[in-house]
Structures are given as C-alpha cells and as structure tokens.
Design a protein around this motif. Structure first.
Motif, PDB file in Angstrom:
ATOM      1  N   GLY A  59      -7.288  45.316 -92.548  1.00 33.49           N
ATOM      2  CA  GLY A  59      -8.311  45.387 -93.802  1.00 33.49           C
ATOM      3  C   GLY A  59      -9.819  45.074 -93.192  1.00 33.49           C
ATOM      4  N   ILE A  60     -10.163  45.192 -91.869  1.00 32.07           N
ATOM      5  CA  ILE A  60     -11.606  45.240 -91.404  1.00 32.07           C
ATOM      6  C   ILE A  60     -11.919  46.514 -90.977  1.00 32.07           C
ATOM      7  CG2 ILE A  60     -13.216  44.223 -89.928  1.00 32.07           C
ATOM      8  CD1 ILE A  60     -11.487  41.680 -90.012  1.00 32.07           C
ATOM      9  N   GLU A  61     -12.569  47.375 -91.794  1.00 32.98           N
ATOM     10  CA  GLU A  61     -13.008  48.657 -91.309  1.00 32.98           C
ATOM     11  C   GLU A  61     -14.045  48.467 -90.260  1.00 32.98           C
ATOM     12  OE1 GLU A  61     -15.795  51.079 -93.852  1.00 32.98           O
ATOM     13  OE2 GLU A  61     -14.164  52.584 -93.660  1.00 32.98           O
ATOM     14  N   LYS A  62     -13.797  49.546 -89.254  1.00 31.43           N
ATOM     15  CA  LYS A  62     -14.789  49.538 -88.051  1.00 31.43           C
ATOM     16  C   LYS A  62     -15.228  51.138 -88.427  1.00 31.43           C
ATOM     17  CE  LYS A  62     -13.399  46.450 -84.994  1.00 31.43           C
ATOM     18  NZ  LYS A  62     -13.550  46.084 -83.348  1.00 31.43           N
ATOM     19  N   LYS A  63     -16.664  51.173 -88.042  1.00 31.04           N
ATOM     20  CA  LYS A  63     -17.362  52.480 -88.351  1.00 31.04           C
ATOM     21  C   LYS A  63     -18.318  52.745 -87.174  1.00 31.04           C
ATOM     22  CE  LYS A  63     -19.829  53.970 -92.743  1.00 31.04           C
ATOM     23  NZ  LYS A  63     -18.695  55.199 -92.716  1.00 31.04           N
ATOM     24  N   SER A  64     -18.435  53.967 -86.915  1.00 31.46           N
ATOM     25  CA  SER A  64     -19.444  54.411 -86.029  1.00 31.46           C
ATOM     26  C   SER A  64     -19.633  55.822 -86.674  1.00 31.46           C
ATOM     27  CB  SER A  64     -18.862  54.409 -84.867  1.00 31.46           C
ATOM     28  OG  SER A  64     -19.629  55.174 -83.808  1.00 31.46           O
ATOM     29  N   GLY A  65     -20.825  55.714 -87.053  1.00 28.97           N
ATOM     30  CA  GLY A  65     -21.579  57.324 -87.636  1.00 28.97           C
ATOM     31  C   GLY A  65     -20.582  57.560 -88.850  1.00 28.97           C
ATOM     32  N   ARG A  66     -20.230  58.748 -88.507  1.00 28.17           N
ATOM     33  CA  ARG A  66     -19.352  59.638 -89.482  1.00 28.17           C
ATOM     34  C   ARG A  66     -17.706  59.157 -89.445  1.00 28.17           C
ATOM     35  NH1 ARG A  66     -18.756  64.184 -88.305  1.00 28.17           N
ATOM     36  NH2 ARG A  66     -19.800  64.225 -86.375  1.00 28.17           N
ATOM     37  N   LEU A  67     -17.599  58.445 -88.509  1.00 29.08           N
ATOM     38  CA  LEU A  67     -16.192  58.015 -88.161  1.00 29.08           C
ATOM     39  C   LEU A  67     -15.831  56.467 -88.578  1.00 29.08           C
ATOM     40  CD1 LEU A  67     -16.774  60.472 -86.181  1.00 29.08           C
ATOM     41  CD2 LEU A  67     -14.880  59.302 -84.754  1.00 29.08           C
ATOM     42  N   SER A  68     -14.570  56.203 -89.092  1.00 29.44           N
ATOM     43  CA  SER A  68     -14.440  54.923 -89.493  1.00 29.44           C
ATOM     44  C   SER A  68     -12.742  54.970 -89.560  1.00 29.44           C
ATOM     45  CB  SER A  68     -14.817  54.485 -91.189  1.00 29.44           C
ATOM     46  OG  SER A  68     -14.031  55.428 -91.949  1.00 29.44           O
ATOM     47  N   SER A  69     -12.253  53.582 -89.241  1.00 26.40           N
ATOM     48  CA  SER A  69     -10.906  53.105 -88.977  1.00 26.40           C
ATOM     49  C   SER A  69     -10.689  52.024 -89.730  1.00 26.40           C
ATOM     50  CB  SER A  69     -10.693  53.493 -87.591  1.00 26.40           C
ATOM     51  OG  SER A  69      -9.157  53.197 -87.168  1.00 26.40           O
ATOM     52  N   ILE A  70      -9.415  51.833 -90.182  1.00 27.82           N
ATOM     53  CA  ILE A  70      -8.905  50.606 -90.668  1.00 27.82           C
ATOM     54  C   ILE A  70      -7.399  50.480 -90.341  1.00 27.82           C
ATOM     55  CG2 ILE A  70      -8.230  51.615 -92.864  1.00 27.82           C
ATOM     56  CD1 ILE A  70      -9.759  48.970 -93.905  1.00 27.82           C
ATOM     57  N   LEU A  71      -6.962  49.181 -90.321  1.00 34.44           N
ATOM     58  CA  LEU A  71      -5.534  48.899 -89.840  1.00 34.44           C
ATOM     59  C   LEU A  71      -4.987  48.210 -90.837  1.00 34.44           C
ATOM     60  CD1 LEU A  71      -3.769  48.554 -87.437  1.00 34.44           C
ATOM     61  CD2 LEU A  71      -4.993  46.424 -87.015  1.00 34.44           C
ATOM     62  N   ASP A  72      -3.546  48.492 -91.101  1.00 36.38           N
ATOM     63  CA  ASP A  72      -3.000  47.582 -92.033  1.00 36.38           C
ATOM     64  C   ASP A  72      -1.645  47.115 -91.149  1.00 36.38           C
ATOM     65  OD1 ASP A  72      -0.970  46.703 -93.966  1.00 36.38           O
ATOM     66  OD2 ASP A  72      -1.717  48.137 -95.301  1.00 36.38           O
ATOM     67  N   LYS A  73      -1.664  45.821 -91.001  1.00 32.69           N
ATOM     68  CA  LYS A  73      -0.693  45.225 -89.934  1.00 32.69           C
ATOM     69  C   LYS A  73       0.659  44.823 -90.768  1.00 32.69           C
ATOM     70  CE  LYS A  73      -2.034  42.120 -87.047  1.00 32.69           C
ATOM     71  NZ  LYS A  73      -2.915  41.196 -86.450  1.00 32.69           N
ATOM     72  N   LYS A  74       0.352  45.077 -92.091  1.00 32.90           N
ATOM     73  CA  LYS A  74       1.750  44.887 -92.897  1.00 32.90           C
ATOM     74  C   LYS A  74       2.631  45.945 -92.990  1.00 32.90           C
ATOM     75  CE  LYS A  74       3.166  43.396 -97.588  1.00 32.90           C
ATOM     76  NZ  LYS A  74       2.903  42.853 -98.883  1.00 32.90           N
ATOM     77  N   GLU A  75       1.850  47.175 -93.213  1.00 38.59           N
ATOM     78  CA  GLU A  75       2.433  48.535 -93.446  1.00 38.59           C
ATOM     79  C   GLU A  75       2.591  49.110 -92.187  1.00 38.59           C
ATOM     80  OE1 GLU A  75       4.251  49.439 -96.042  1.00 38.59           O
ATOM     81  OE2 GLU A  75       3.459  47.451 -97.312  1.00 38.59           O
ATOM     82  N   LEU A  76       2.028  48.534 -91.173  1.00 38.47           N
ATOM     83  CA  LEU A  76       2.153  49.102 -89.555  1.00 38.47           C
ATOM     84  C   LEU A  76       1.497  50.352 -89.526  1.00 38.47           C
ATOM     85  CD1 LEU A  76       5.563  47.836 -88.759  1.00 38.47           C
ATOM     86  CD2 LEU A  76       3.431  46.640 -88.626  1.00 38.47           C
ATOM     87  N   PHE A  77       0.209  50.588 -90.113  1.00 33.89           N
ATOM     88  CA  PHE A  77      -0.294  52.013 -89.879  1.00 33.89           C
ATOM     89  C   PHE A  77      -1.894  51.609 -89.549  1.00 33.89           C
ATOM     90  CE2 PHE A  77      -2.673  53.302 -93.629  1.00 33.89           C
ATOM     91  CZ  PHE A  77      -2.135  52.380 -94.512  1.00 33.89           C
ATOM     92  N   SER A  78      -2.510  52.690 -89.289  1.00 34.55           N
ATOM     93  CA  SER A  78      -4.224  52.797 -89.336  1.00 34.55           C
ATOM     94  C   SER A  78      -4.464  54.287 -89.675  1.00 34.55           C
ATOM     95  CB  SER A  78      -4.354  52.549 -87.765  1.00 34.55           C
ATOM     96  OG  SER A  78      -5.816  52.874 -87.763  1.00 34.55           O
ATOM     97  N   ILE A  79      -5.551  54.489 -90.026  1.00 37.57           N
ATOM     98  CA  ILE A  79      -5.936  55.865 -90.395  1.00 37.57           C
ATOM     99  C   ILE A  79      -7.378  55.887 -89.732  1.00 37.57           C
ATOM    100  CG2 ILE A  79      -4.980  56.160 -92.680  1.00 37.57           C
ATOM    101  CD1 ILE A  79      -7.492  55.251 -94.173  1.00 37.57           C
ATOM    102  N   LEU A  80      -7.865  57.258 -89.357  1.00 33.76           N
ATOM    103  CA  LEU A  80      -9.112  57.383 -88.710  1.00 33.76           C
ATOM    104  C   LEU A  80      -9.726  58.455 -89.674  1.00 33.76           C
ATOM    105  CD1 LEU A  80     -11.257  57.254 -86.406  1.00 33.76           C
ATOM    106  CD2 LEU A  80      -9.844  59.417 -85.496  1.00 33.76           C
ATOM    107  N   ASN A  81     -10.836  58.196 -90.448  1.00 36.39           N
ATOM    108  CA  ASN A  81     -11.592  59.132 -91.167  1.00 36.39           C
ATOM    109  C   ASN A  81     -12.887  59.781 -90.598  1.00 36.39           C
ATOM    110  OD1 ASN A  81     -10.227  59.258 -93.814  1.00 36.39           O
ATOM    111  ND2 ASN A  81     -10.868  56.842 -94.012  1.00 36.39           N
ATOM    112  N   ILE A  82     -12.936  61.078 -90.902  1.00 36.90           N
ATOM    113  CA  ILE A  82     -14.130  61.672 -90.315  1.00 36.90           C
ATOM    114  C   ILE A  82     -14.744  62.310 -91.287  1.00 36.90           C
ATOM    115  CG2 ILE A  82     -15.277  63.074 -88.574  1.00 36.90           C
ATOM    116  CD1 ILE A  82     -12.815  62.970 -87.038  1.00 36.90           C
ATOM    117  N   THR A  83     -15.874  61.923 -91.711  1.00 40.80           N
ATOM    118  CA  THR A  83     -16.682  62.407 -92.786  1.00 40.80           C
ATOM    119  C   THR A  83     -17.674  63.679 -92.457  1.00 40.80           C
ATOM    120  OG1 THR A  83     -18.524  60.916 -93.140  1.00 40.80           O
ATOM    121  CG2 THR A  83     -16.509  60.644 -94.205  1.00 40.80           C
ATOM    122  N   ALA A  84     -17.939  64.509 -93.341  1.00 39.72           N
ATOM    123  CA  ALA A  84     -18.855  65.527 -93.012  1.00 39.72           C
ATOM    124  C   ALA A  84     -18.466  66.286 -91.655  1.00 39.72           C
ATOM    125  CB  ALA A  84     -20.360  64.826 -93.368  1.00 39.72           C
TER     126      ALA A  84
END
Lengths: 109, 118
Positions: free
Chosen positions: A53-78
C-alpha cells in the motif's frame, strides 16, 4: 513452485498514453519485489517494494505492492519514446530471487 | 569508467571447452551475482556471493562454478561448455543497504557477456 508472472508480455501504445504493467507472484518467504528497466543490455533499477500500500514514485513512474493479493503494478504516465524497454519484475525470497519474463513496452511517436 | 565490468563481452566457443567469464566492480559492494538471460525466459540466478568467503548456488547452478577471488572480482566458469549454455550472462552487485539482513536489495548490473557454444 515459486513463480513470478508479468502481464502483458508485450504492449504498444502512443506517446502520451498511460500504461500499467502487472506483476503477480507466488514466492515463499517473501522479502521484497523489485522493478527493473532493460533497454539495450543491462537492467537498471527502478523500485524496491517491501510494504503493502505504500506507493513509490520517481517522476512519471510509480509502483505499489499488494502483499495480500500478491501483486504489484508499475504505472508510467505521459509515456515518451525513451520509455520503450523491457520492464522486469523480480521477487526476492529467502536465499532466492525469481525474475518474471518481462513486459516489452514500445512507445510510438 | 563503468562500475561493473565484464570480460569478454562476446565469446564463441565449441562444445567441451572450458570457459571463464570475469566480473570486476569498483562499487565496493560485498555482494555479487551471476545470472543468465535467455529469450523469453527472463533472468535466472546461477550463483551468488554475499562476501569473499560466502558462495551460494542459485536456481540453475548445474554445469557452472564460480570463484570469488577478492571483494571486487567474481568469476564464472563453464568447465565443459554445451550448446544449451548459449545465453547472455550478467554479473551484478549490491550492498546490504537498509533492507532485511541477507536481502539482495537493488542490484547493479554489468553490460553482459554474450556467449555462444557451438
């Protein structure tokens, strides 16, 4: 058996679009999840996630982890053409690190 | 100068030959790793070393051996190369950082060695 599954395997979008890359995992004794970007040769580090649940962010990239559902997403905007690369997800357990096969992202100008 | 270097960058060899791939780093990291990358299979860990006296097998160590000659040097050997060892090989380093003890943490990769076994 431990596994890390990334989806989609390949993605083509236009510059300026937003993309979401997925990483699901089944790895015993989870320690961390890492994202890397691989352009021509060597992977380069993007994020390391250990807490849900803690989002990590670097410029246009961000990522978050869900340890209950066992997944992560990586978002890239623009998105930009320089974002074209293979994005690798890796999950660390005790005494092991398992990489997914990667998502190949191609950004059209 | 690159922080993690690998030699050679490209190598073509024949089945049965002994091959050594070398990795050097100037990052001062204790931890070093060897991976192979095959098309469509991602990266797979061969061996890793958390310090000079520590060597551990990874996911696919069969057919490979390693030597940690110093903090800065970690070599991978193929005693008798076979065609299915044709791959791109990466060396990587990390330091303990602030993660969980024994954690791999952020890794810094070398440029890779493309090995072809005929």
């Amino acid at each position: 058996e431990d596994k890390v599954v990334q989806s989609p395997l390949s993605l083509v979008v236009h510059e300026g679009d937003t993309v979401t890359l997925n990483c699901s995992y089944e790895v015993t004794n989870f320690r961390s999840l890492l994202w890397y970007k691989q352009e021509k040769k060597a992977p380069t580090f993007l994020f390391m996630l250990t807490s849900s649940g803690i989002e990590k962010k670097s410029g246009r990239l961000s990522s978050i982890l869900d340890k209950k559902e066992l997944f992560s997403i990586l978002n890239i905007t623009a998105t930009q053409t320089g974002d074209s690369a293979v994005y690798l997800c890796a999950v660390e357990g005790v005494g092991k690190i398992i990489f997914g096969k990667g998502t190949r992202l191609h950004i059209l100008p | 100068d690159a922080d993690v270097t690998q030699t050679p960058r490209n190598r073509i060899t024949k089945t049965g030959k002994r091959i050594m791939l070398e990795c050097s780093q100037t990052k001062g990291h204790d931890r070093m790793y060897w991976y192979r990358q095959d098309p469509g299979l991602g990266l797979r860990l061969i061996y890793y070393s958390f310090d000079v006296k520590d060597i551990n097998k990874g996911e696919i160590s069969d057919g490979y051996s390693v030597s940690r000659q110093a903090q800065a040097k970690f070599s991978l050997s193929l005693e008798s190369a076979i065609p299915n060892q044709t791959a791109l090989y990466f060396c990587a380093t990390s330091d303990p950082g602030q993660g969980t003890p024994g954690s791999y943490n952020e890794q810094f990769f070398g440029p890779g060695t493309r090995l072809t076994v005929l």
